[in-house]
Design a protein around this motif. Structure first.
Motif, mmCIF file in Angstrom:
data_model
loop_
_atom_site.group_PDB
_atom_site.id
_atom_site.type_symbol
_atom_site.label_atom_id
_atom_site.label_comp_id
_atom_site.label_asym_id
_atom_site.label_seq_id
_atom_site.Cartn_x
_atom_site.Cartn_y
_atom_site.Cartn_z
ATOM 1 N N SER A 192 0.852 -1.202 0.000
ATOM 2 C CA SER A 192 0.000 0.000 0.000
ATOM 3 C C SER A 192 0.877 1.238 0.000
ATOM 4 N N THR A 193 0.433 2.274 -0.717
ATOM 5 C CA THR A 193 1.183 3.530 -0.757
ATOM 6 C C THR A 193 0.257 4.700 -0.469
ATOM 7 N N ASP B 116 -3.485 -5.470 7.169
ATOM 8 C CA ASP B 116 -2.526 -6.569 7.021
ATOM 9 C C ASP B 116 -1.514 -6.332 5.899
ATOM 10 N N PRO B 117 -0.768 -5.220 5.946
ATOM 11 C CA PRO B 117 0.188 -4.944 4.855
ATOM 12 C C PRO B 117 1.513 -5.692 5.075
ATOM 13 N N ASP B 118 2.214 -5.928 3.987
ATOM 14 C CA ASP B 118 3.597 -6.411 4.067
ATOM 15 C C ASP B 118 4.569 -5.247 3.845
ATOM 16 N N ILE B 119 4.211 -4.402 2.880
ATOM 17 C CA ILE B 119 5.085 -3.275 2.524
ATOM 18 C C ILE B 119 4.243 -2.014 2.451
ATOM 19 N N VAL B 120 4.764 -0.936 3.034
ATOM 20 C CA VAL B 120 4.063 0.347 3.046
ATOM 21 C C VAL B 120 4.997 1.405 2.478
ATOM 22 N N MET B 121 4.467 2.245 1.585
ATOM 23 C CA MET B 121 5.252 3.370 1.081
ATOM 24 C C MET B 121 4.524 4.668 1.428
ATOM 25 N N VAL B 122 5.220 5.567 2.113
ATOM 26 C CA VAL B 122 4.677 6.869 2.467
ATOM 27 C C VAL B 122 5.389 7.904 1.602
ATOM 28 N N ALA C 148 7.523 -0.123 10.976
ATOM 29 C CA ALA C 148 8.779 -0.808 10.690
ATOM 30 C C ALA C 148 9.210 -1.710 11.846
ATOM 31 N N GLN C 149 8.804 -1.355 13.068
ATOM 32 C CA GLN C 149 9.180 -2.160 14.241
ATOM 33 C C GLN C 149 8.281 -3.374 14.436
ATOM 34 N N THR C 150 7.150 -3.386 13.740
ATOM 35 C CA THR C 150 6.175 -4.472 13.968
ATOM 36 C C THR C 150 6.043 -5.377 12.756
ATOM 37 N N GLY C 151 7.145 -5.560 12.025
ATOM 38 C CA GLY C 151 7.172 -6.562 10.974
ATOM 39 C C GLY C 151 6.797 -6.085 9.589
ATOM 40 N N HIS C 152 6.885 -4.778 9.332
ATOM 41 C CA HIS C 152 6.568 -4.256 7.999
ATOM 42 C C HIS C 152 7.803 -3.585 7.406
ATOM 43 N N LEU C 153 7.899 -3.639 6.070
ATOM 44 C CA LEU C 153 8.937 -2.882 5.366
ATOM 45 C C LEU C 153 8.330 -1.546 4.961
ATOM 46 N N VAL C 154 8.957 -0.453 5.381
ATOM 47 C CA VAL C 154 8.434 0.890 5.119
ATOM 48 C C VAL C 154 9.408 1.645 4.213
ATOM 49 N N LEU C 155 8.894 2.235 3.129
ATOM 50 C CA LEU C 155 9.687 3.080 2.239
ATOM 51 C C LEU C 155 9.122 4.488 2.298
ATOM 52 N N SER C 156 10.002 5.489 2.324
ATOM 53 C CA SER C 156 9.525 6.863 2.353
ATOM 54 C C SER C 156 10.608 7.811 1.875
#
Length: 573
Positions: free
Chosen positions: A355-356, A392-398, A414-422
Motif C-alpha cells: 500500500s502507498t 494486514d500490509p507487508d510493505i508500506v510506502m509513504v 517498521a518495528q512491527t514486521g513491515h517494510l516501510v519506504l519513504s
C-alpha cells in the motif's frame, strides 16, 4: 462613406507620389479593397492592371521592408508543416526559411502586424517579414499548401495535436464528462496540444506557462535545465490557462487560489502519458506548471538507474528484509519517486500486500494499492498510514515524512514486521538521520529502525556521439576537485567535455543518477544513540566505505558518463 472621405496614407500615398495612381483612383482602390476584405497590394494586382512588381517595390520603399524575389527561392527548400495552413491562407503569408530561432515570412502587406504576431504565436519563433510580388507569392502558397497536405502527418511522426485523445482525470483517477466547448477555441487548442506533444517528444519533465507584465513565455525543463520554447501574445494568457484548467478538470472561474488537477494524454492504444497540473495566482495572471509523468520510467529496472554495483546490492538486500525503513532523500526533481517505484516494482508479487500513500499518486502501478492523501477531507499521511496497518500490509510506502506524527507511525510499522519506504527533503544521508531526531523521534527508534538511506541527485548524461576529451584539466585541478579519493587510479580514467550535436541538448542527452547509499552499521547506530551530529555520522559512513554524493559524482565523471562541470553543478563538498 464616400471615397472622398478616405485619407491617403502608406502604400496608397506612395503610389500617388510615384504617379502610378492618381488620388481618386487610390481612394477608390482603398475603398474597394476594404469592402472585399483584401490587402491593398493584392487588390491592386488583381483589379488595377498595375504589375505586382511595381506594387511590391513601392511598398518596400515606403515601409523599409526588404523585397524578396521568390523566383530565386526553391519551392522544395521551404519548410513544410512549420506554420498552420489556416494562417497561411488567412494572411496570404508564406514561411520562407528558418535561421536559428528566427523565421522569415513572405507577404504582400508590410502593415499586417497581426499576421506576424499570429505566426510568431503559432510557431514560437521570432518572425520577420519580407515583401514579395503578389502573383508569384500566390503561386508559391498554392504549391506549399499542396505539399503540406502530403507530408504533415509524416513530419509529426503520426501524432498531430488535433487528433490526440486528451481527457481530464479527477483525484480518484476517473474521467468526469464535462462540456468543455466554451473554451474550445481552435488556435488555443492547437497551440496547447502542440506544446504538450513537443514536450513528450523531446523528453521534457515539466512545462511552465508563465505570465508577466509585458510578456508571456512557455518553458520546458529538459534534463533538469529550463529552456524557453515559445512566447505567445500576452493577451492570450487567460485563454491558455483556461484551456489547461478545463483539460485538467479545474474551476476556470476561480483565479485567486492555487488548484491541482491531472490530464491523461493517450498517444496510442498501449501508451498514455499523465500530466500533473498546478496553477498559481501570480501578479500578472495564473502560472500553470505541468509535471509529465511517464509510467514507463518506473519500469526501467534498477540496472538503468546508475547505481554502483555495491550500492545496488545494498538496496536489493534492504528491499528483501522482512522489516525496517528505507529512506530516499534529495531535492524536488532528483528522481526519488522513480527510485521508490523501482523498488516497489521489484517487490510487487502476488504474495505481498503493498500500500502507498502519496500526494499525489504520480505513477499508477497494477497490483499496488495507491492512496491520494487529501488534507481537505482529513486524509493525511498519518491517517492513511494508520488505516494501512489495519489491512494486514507487508510493505508500506509513504510519499513523504513531513511531521512527527507520520514519522512515529512509520517507525512503529517498521518495528512491527513491515517494510516501510519513504522520502525526506534533506541534502545527505547523515542529515536525514539528524532530521528525524530533530523532529522528535527518539534516538533509539532511529538507530534500530532505519536500515538504509539513499541520498540522490540527477546529473545530465554526456552525449556519446559528440563528447570530447577534457585534456585541458590538469593534475592540480583533479587533486583540488577530489579525484584522489574516488578509488580509481588517474591512469585508468578520462574526463570529457560536452560539445553539442543535432542528437543532443548542448552536449548532453538524458540523465544519470548519482547516489549515496548508506546502510546503518552498528558504529553509525552507536553515534545516533549518543546524539552524534551529521558530521560524525558522515565520517562513520566514509570509514565504512560508503561513497558520499561528491565521490559518486566524480566517479561518474571519471567513467565518462557526465562531465566535471555537471558533477560540480549537482554536488558540492
Amino acid at each position: 462613406m464616400g471615397s472622398q472621405a478616405i485619407v491617403l496614407s502608406g502604400l496608397a500615398r506612395r503610389l500617388v507620389r510615384d504617379s502610378v495612381l492618381n488620388e481618386e483612383e487610390a481612394r477608390l482602390a482603398l475603398e474597394e479593397a476594404t469592402k472585399a476584405k483584401l490587402p491593398l497590394p493584392i487588390y491592386l494586382s488583381q483589379k488595377s492592371g498595375i504589375s505586382a512588381l511595381t506594387i511590391a517595390t513601392a511598398a518596400s520603399e515606403e515601409f523599409g521592408t526588404p523585397l524578396c524575389d521568390l523566383r530565386a527561392v526553391r519551392k522544395d527548400s521551404i519548410p513544410v508543416g512549420l506554420v498552420d495552413k489556416k494562417l497561411i491562407s488567412k494572411h496570404h503569408a508564406l514561411p520562407l526559411f528558418k535561421r536559428g530561432n528566427r523565421l522569415f515570412v513572405a507577404l504582400t502587406d508590410p502593415t499586417n502586424l497581426h499576421a506576424i504576431d499570429e505566426i510568431k504565436f503559432n510557431t514560437g519563433l521570432t518572425t520577420e517579414a519580407v515583401l514579395a510580388e503578389a502573383d508569384i507569392l500566390n503561386t508559391y502558397i498554392e504549391a506549399y499548401l499542396n505539399a503540406e497536405e502530403e507530408s504533415l502527418s509524416d513530419s509529426l511522426g503520426g501524432l498531430d495535436g488535433d487528433g490526440l485523445d486528451i481527457e481530464a482525470v479527477d483525484e480518484e483517477g476517473r474521467t468526469p464528462g464535462e462540456d468543455t466547448s466554451e473554451i474550445d477555441e481552435t488556435p488555443i487548442v492547437r497551440f496547447v496540444n502542440k506544446v504538450l506533444l513537443d514536450a513528450i517528444k523531446i523528453g521534457a519533465s515539466d512545462i511552465h506557462f508563465e505570465p508577466y507584465e509585458k510578456t508571456y513565455r512557455v518553458r520546458y525543463r529538459t534534463d533538469g535545465i529550463l529552456k524557453e520554447v515559445a512566447r505567445p501574445p500576452t493577451n492570450l494568457a487567460p485563454r491558455i490557462s483556461a484551456r489547461l484548467k478545463v483539460m485538467s478538470q479545474m474551476d476556470i472561474s476561480e483565479r485567486r487560489v492555487p488548484q491541482d488537477g491531472r490530464i491523461k494524454m493517450k498517444l496510442s492504444k498501449t501508451r498514455a502519458i499523465d500530466f500533473r497540473v498546478n496553477t498559481l495566482p501570480t501578479l500578472f495572471g495564473e502560472k500553470v506548471v505541468l509535471r509529465i509523468l511517464d509510467p514507463s520510467s518506473a519500469k526501467l529496472g534498477i540496472d538503468a538507474l546508475g547505481y554502483e554495483d555495491f550500492q545496488k546490492k545494498l538496496f536489493m538486500d534492504a528491499l528483501h528484509q522482512p522489516q525496517g525503513m528505507i529512506l530516499v532523500t534529495g531535492p524536488t526533481g532528483s528522481g526519488k519517486t522513480v527510485s521508490l517505484y523501482t523498488g516497489l516494482n521489484i517487490l510487487n508479487t502476488p504474495e505481498r500486500n503493498i500500500s502507498t500513500a502519496e500526494d499525489p499518486v504520480e505513477i499508477n502501478l497494477e497490483g499496488i494499492n495507491q492512496v491520494n492523501v487529501s488534507n481537505k477531507v482529513g486524509l493525511t499521511f498519518a491517517e492513511a498510514l494508520r488505516s494501512f496497518l489495519r489491512q494486514d500490509p507487508d510493505i508500506v510506502m509513504v510519499g513523504e515524512i513531513r511531521d512527527l506524527e507520520t514519522a512515529e507511525i512509520g517507525i512503529k510499522a517498521a518495528q512491527t514486521g513491515h517494510l516501510v519506504l519513504s522520502t525526506l527533503h534533506t541534502n545527505s544521508a547523515a542529515e536525514t538521520l539528524t532530521r528525524l531526531m530533530n523532529m522528535g523521534v527518539p534516538t533509539f527508534n532511529v538507530a534500530t529502525t532505519v536500515s538504509l538511506i539513499i541520498a540522490q541527485r540527477l546529473a545530465r548524461r554526456l552525449c556519446s556521439e559528440c563528447k570530447i576529451p577534457a585534456d585541458d584539466i590538469t593534475n592540480e585541478v583533479l587533486t583540488e576537485e577530489g579525484f584522489d579519493d574516488i578509488g580509481i587510479d588517474r591512469k585508468d580514467f578520462q574526463l570529457f567535455h560536452p560539445k553539442g550535436c543535432d542528437k543532443c541538448n548542448n552536449g548532453y542527452k538524458g540523465r544519470v543518477g548519482i547516489y549515496e547509499v548508506v546502510r546503518i552499521t552498528p558504529q553509525i547506530s552507536r553515534i545516533i544513540m549518543s546524539g552524534g551530529s551529521a558530521i560524525d555520522i558522515a565520517d562513520a559512513a566514509k570509514e565504512a566505505g560508503f561513497f558520499n554524493l561528491r565521490v559518486a559524482a566524480l566517479r561518474k565523471a571519471a567513467t565518462g558518463l557526465t562531465s566535471l562541470e555537471e558533477a560540480n553543478r549537482v554536488t558540492k563538498d
